[in-house]
Scaffold this motif. Structure first.
Motif: not given
Length: 444
Positions: A223-224, A233-234, A335, A338-339
């Motif tokens: 997800t990175l 990452i947001r 991040h 969250k994931h």
């Protein structure tokens, strides 16, 4: 070049001054003593400064109030030589071959700092003095993060009062091309541990009923980035300073083709990276999230049908102006949390860090550096940033309030930190000329 210069170089290289391994602690100390004696022999007041780790060598000439004061920094410690079987010759028995000296530390940093020392020696022999007040600070812990150098700078803040630092611990863009590096990426690190069951489980008995920590970690790490290599990452890019137009123009005119160079050096079939940037722009001016290590489960020969109790990964983030390392770590942790899939727990541990660095290559100090590089190598100067990090450069700014001129002598194929590290004699000689030129330019 005098024959005794090469003998000095060989003597310096024969010390296995590996700072990270206590087995070499006595050899590191012996190297420091040799270096201190060398500096005393050329007429500098020299002391070996004890630290909680390996000693710092501090040398000075006689200071005069009307002169500018320059600090030259380097390090005498080296990386471990492993894997030994990949060396063509023993790593601490220097060999001269086709104009290159092969040994651990040849480029990083013994060849580069010794060329400065020999330049100082020649100037003193020819003129009886230097054109500037000089501090030489050569440490033995750069390869392990310069853990005690900041304290040394703070404790000797007033005595080390100076106008600028000069460092040759970076690279040239290509052979024969004098290079001024005016920017470095920062770095910050963390380690992730995913824990599932309290012990390794039989994958036939429990498989399908419990979350597999290795699978979870793989999903989490995926997800990175998005498919194009952009960090997912947001808010990761919110404070990234865009490239200046003059930088892109200057980099396009460099006498190397960056994409081709990266392919040649890495042996990759094709390039990959953030869309909209070429290889040099990605390396020098864009931030990254990298997975540096990953582990878990059975690693031996054959098959062992287990679900591992835990899995781990080591991550680093390269930072660019104006990113803040603490903020990036906060965003990365948010991040990951969250994931995080269900059925496991996660532990995150902070690692080492160092800020980015930028200075103005068109300032009076930057212009002095460019003039010196032109004198030493008789070619136009390449202005670049670098992808790596040198945390002490930011400490020079933060503690001593000075800018740093990064005037590297390493070539792209020097193999620093790898087997068969090497340093060309033409750069060794060029570094001697560079030292004399930069001290003269800074004296103006």
């Amino acid at each position: 070049m005098r024959q005794n210069y090469l003998e000095d170089f060989y003597s310096f290289l024969r010390f296995p001054s590996v700072s990270t391994d206590n087995e070499f602690r006595d050899k590191v100390r012996e190297c420091a003593q040799w270096l201190a004696q060398k500096l005393k022999s050329i007429g500098l007041e020299t002391e070996i400064v004890a630290t909680a780790g390996h000693p710092i060598i501090w040398a000075r000439n006689q200071h005069k109030p009307e002169r500018r004061t320059v600090l030259i920094y380097g390090h005498y410690d080296v990386q471990p030589p492993d894997p030994l079987e990949l060396w063509d010759s023993p790593p601490f028995e220097p060999v001269l071959k086709d104009g290159y000296v092969f040994a651990r530390g040849a480029t990083d940093n013994k060849g580069q700092i010794l060329s400065h020392i020999l330049g100082i020696q020649e100037t003193i022999e020819q003129n009886g003095d230097l054109p500037v007040n000089l501090h030489l600070v050569i440490e033995g812990e750069e390869e392990i993060g310069s853990v005690n150098l900041g304290s040394f700078l703070s404790q000797n803040h007033d005595a080390l009062n100076c106008d600028v630092a000069v460092v040759s611990d970076t690279g040239m863009i290509a052979r024969g091309v004098p290079t001024l590096s005016y920017g470095l990426r920062g770095v910050t690190a963390l380690e992730v541990k995913i824990t599932g069951p309290k012990m390794d489980l039989h994958s036939g008995v429990f498989g399908g009923a419990v979350a597999n920590p290795i699978t979870v970690l793989a999903q989490l790490l995926a997800t990175l980035h998005d498919r194009e290599g952009r960090v997912a990452i947001r808010d990761f890019y919110d404070h990234v300073k865009p490239l200046e137009n003059w930088e892109r123009e200057a980099w396009r005119k460099l006498p190397v083709e960056g994409d081709k160079l990266v392919l040649e050096e890495t042996g990759l079939p094709e390039l990959f990276g953030e869309i909209g940037y070429n290889s040099m722009e990605r390396i020098w001016a864009r931030p990254t999230a990298e997975i540096n290590g990953i582990g878990g489960g059975y690693q031996g020969k054959g098959t062992k049908t287990v679900i591992a109790s835990h899995a781990m990964a080591k991550l680093t983030f390269r930072l660019v102006p104006e990113q803040d390392g603490d903020e990036i770590l906060r965003l990365a942790k948010a991040h990951l949390r969250k994931h995080l899939p269900k059925g496991v727990t996660m532990e995150i541990t902070d690692g080492h860090s160092g800020p980015w660095y930028m200075t103005d290559p068109h300032s009076p100090l930057g212009e002095a550096a460019q003039h010196a590089l032109q004198k030493a190598f008789h070619r136009d100067v390449a202005l670049i940033r670098e992808g790596g990090s040198i945390p002490i450069v930011s400490q020079f700014r933060g503690i001593l309030g000075i800018e740093t001129l990064l005037m590297g002598l390493a070539l792209p194929d020097c193999r620093a930190h790898s087997p068969n590290e090497n340093f060309p004699l033409e750069n060794f000689e060029g570094g001697i000329r560079l030292n004399k030129a930069i001290l003269q330019e800074l004296a103006r």
